[in-house]
Design an enzyme around this catalytic site. Structure first.
Site, short mmCIF file in Angstrom:
data_model
loop_
_atom_site.label_atom_id
_atom_site.label_comp_id
_atom_site.label_asym_id
_atom_site.label_seq_id
_atom_site.Cartn_x
_atom_site.Cartn_y
_atom_site.Cartn_z
N LYS A 20 1.31 -12.72 -31.11
CA LYS A 20 2.76 -12.68 -31.29
C LYS A 20 3.19 -13.02 -32.72
O LYS A 20 4.30 -12.68 -33.12
CB LYS A 20 3.46 -13.61 -30.29
CG LYS A 20 3.25 -13.11 -28.88
CD LYS A 20 4.34 -13.55 -27.95
CE LYS A 20 4.19 -12.82 -26.64
NZ LYS A 20 5.04 -13.28 -25.59
N LYS A 78 -2.00 -4.99 -21.61
CA LYS A 78 -1.50 -5.52 -20.34
C LYS A 78 -0.08 -5.00 -20.07
O LYS A 78 0.65 -4.69 -21.01
CB LYS A 78 -1.54 -7.06 -20.34
CG LYS A 78 -0.37 -7.74 -20.99
CD LYS A 78 -0.28 -9.21 -20.57
CE LYS A 78 0.96 -9.84 -21.19
NZ LYS A 78 1.22 -11.20 -20.81
N LYS A 115 6.49 -7.46 -20.06
CA LYS A 115 7.93 -7.35 -19.84
C LYS A 115 8.65 -6.73 -21.02
O LYS A 115 9.71 -6.19 -20.87
CB LYS A 115 8.50 -8.76 -19.61
CG LYS A 115 8.36 -9.20 -18.18
CD LYS A 115 8.94 -10.58 -17.95
CE LYS A 115 7.99 -11.66 -18.37
NZ LYS A 115 8.31 -13.00 -17.93
P1 TYM Z 1 5.14 -14.90 -18.26
O1 TYM Z 1 6.54 -14.84 -17.84
O2 TYM Z 1 4.75 -14.19 -19.52
O3 TYM Z 1 4.18 -14.41 -17.12
C1 TYM Z 1 4.31 -14.93 -15.82
C2 TYM Z 1 3.02 -14.78 -15.04
O4 TYM Z 1 2.70 -13.41 -14.86
C3 TYM Z 1 1.37 -13.20 -15.27
N1 TYM Z 1 1.29 -11.84 -15.83
C4 TYM Z 1 0.40 -10.94 -15.43
N2 TYM Z 1 -0.58 -11.00 -14.51
C5 TYM Z 1 -1.31 -9.90 -14.32
N3 TYM Z 1 -1.12 -8.76 -15.03
C6 TYM Z 1 -0.15 -8.66 -15.97
N4 TYM Z 1 0.04 -7.53 -16.64
C7 TYM Z 1 0.67 -9.79 -16.21
N5 TYM Z 1 1.71 -10.05 -17.05
C8 TYM Z 1 2.06 -11.32 -16.80
C9 TYM Z 1 1.09 -14.23 -16.34
O5 TYM Z 1 -0.28 -14.46 -16.48
C10 TYM Z 1 1.80 -15.41 -15.75
O6 TYM Z 1 1.00 -16.03 -14.78
N6 TYM Z 1 3.47 -18.97 -20.11
C11 TYM Z 1 3.72 -18.50 -18.79
C12 TYM Z 1 4.91 -19.20 -18.13
C13 TYM Z 1 4.66 -20.65 -17.94
C14 TYM Z 1 3.70 -21.23 -17.05
C15 TYM Z 1 3.80 -22.62 -17.23
C16 TYM Z 1 2.79 -20.70 -16.15
C17 TYM Z 1 5.29 -21.65 -18.57
N7 TYM Z 1 4.77 -22.84 -18.17
C18 TYM Z 1 3.01 -23.52 -16.51
C19 TYM Z 1 1.99 -21.59 -15.43
C20 TYM Z 1 2.11 -22.98 -15.63
C21 TYM Z 1 3.86 -17.00 -18.85
O7 TYM Z 1 3.00 -16.32 -19.29
O8 TYM Z 1 4.92 -16.44 -18.38
#
Ligand code: TYM
Length: 326
Positions: A111, A192, A195
């Site tokens: 990023k 991947k 969003k």
């Molecule tokens: P975020 O919002 O980017 O993603 C949320 C969750 O979705 C999973 N994910 C995916 N899994 C499979 N294939 C994909 N293409 C894909 N895109 C997203 C991510 O792995 C994630 O599990 N940093 C975290 C948010 C967070 C969090 C935490 C998670 C903040 N604090 C504490 C667990 C524990 C995140 O990536 O959000």
């Protein structure tokens, strides 16, 4: 009872990747564990957000959590920023994390690449995530594979703090479902599914029109062979569709390979589209019932209580150990 915790950022539209990578696992486990599920709004502002849109997306994400099957009576569902102890705890964790560790994180490198104006929050993002996980002594953290490195960092920070100040934190473990390894972009299956709206054709949002979702799947990039077999290295497009189908049904990869032996890609894509559209239509139906209901605020008011209590206890304990005390 063991504790499960995960969060999702309210940035962009919630995708099928988020659903399979995080939400579905939480729903499947909500009877077997004590579950904490939050909206990671503080993580969302590591990249500049429009405040009005962010507020709307928080509400939408909450409605989607419930529509996807998260039961507010079984889960603590809360808004991260309403628990001020998490950010306070995060500061102490930051002071026990090396710059080298934080800057080695793959997500940070990706990023910040070709971007001179990234915020420091992008660097400390995984440390705030460590605070999210460690304050409540989570045993397991259901995430997609892209977040596993961050959970590992949380473990490293917890180990360091435990070594210095005694047993403060429990060691969390990432929980990654095999088929949720990483749901890929439909147009570029080497990336991947994310969003960010750079390639809307490659990403399925849970709130996309059902016909649009069907078209996106039918238009997914495949290859020039006519073999439906799982082979991520040589057939990433087909393998991604197999992953999606197995994540949302009881079929195994082998079942699908057998069922589609000698069949064409069009037939296979229709099969995947039916599975996805069926699941997402049910979610959308519930979402539409919920989005304007005042039950959503009540859910957050309730969910934050236990979260704040636990975070305050952990923060006070660590504060004292570190010497932040009169
Ligand atoms: P975020 O919002 O980017 O993603 C949320 C969750 O979705 C999973 N994910 C995916 N899994 C499979 N294939 C994909 N293409 C894909 N895109 C997203 C991510 O792995 C994630 O599990 N940093 C975290 C948010 C967070 C969090 C935490 C998670 C903040 N604090 C504490 C667990 C524990 C995140 O990536 O959000």
């Amino acid at each position: 009872m063991k504790r499960l915790l995960t969060g999702i950022k309210p940035s962009g539209e919630l995708t099928l990747g988020n659903y399979i990578g995080a939400i579905k696992q939480m729903v499947a486990e909500q009877d077997n564990y004590e579950t904490f599920m939050f909206i990671a709004d503080m993580h969302a502002i590591t990249v500049r957000q429009d405040p009005k849109e962010l507020k709307e997306r928080i509400r939408k994400l909450l409605a989607l959590y419930i529509a996807c099957g998260m039961d507010p009576n079984k889960n603590k569902i809360y808004l991260q920023s309403e628990n001020e102890y998490i950010a306070s705890l995060s500061w102490i964790l930051e002071c026990h994390t090396y710059y080298g560790e934080a800057s080695r994180m793959i997500q940070f490198k990706e990023k910040s690449k070709n971007n001179e104006n990234f915020s420091v929050g992008l660097l400390t993002y995984p440390i705030l995530m460590a605070a999210d996980i460690l304050y409540c002594d989570a045993d397991y953290v259901p995430v997609g594979i892209d977040q596993v490195q961050h959970v590992e960092l949380a473990r490293d920070i917890a180990t360091r703090i435990n070594n210095v100040y005694g047993n403060i934190f429990k060691m969390p473990e990432a929980m990654v479902k095999e088929s949720a390894i990483k749901i890929k972009d439909l147009k570029d299956p080497l990336k991947k599914m994310s969003k960010s709206e750079d390639n809307p054709q490659g990403s399925i949002a849970l709130l996309d029109d059902i016909n649009v979702i069907r078209k996106k799947i039918m238009g997914a990039t495949t290859d020039s062979e006519m073999r439906i077999v799982y082979d991520m290295d040589n057939k990433p497009g087909i393998s991604n569709l197999i992953n999606i189908a197995t994540s949302l049904s009881d079929y195994s990869k082998e079942d699908i390979e057998k069922m589609f032996e000698g069949k064409n890609y069009g037939e296979f894509k229709r099969f995947v589209a039916d599975i996805v559209c069926d699941e997402i239509s049910k979610i959308q139906e519930k979402y539409n019932e919920l989005i304007n209901s005042d039950i959503l605020d009540k859910i957050l008011d309730e969910g934050i209580k236990e979260s704040r209590k636990l975070a305050k206890e952990k923060y006070d304990l660590l504060r004292e150990k570190v010497g932040l005390i009169r």
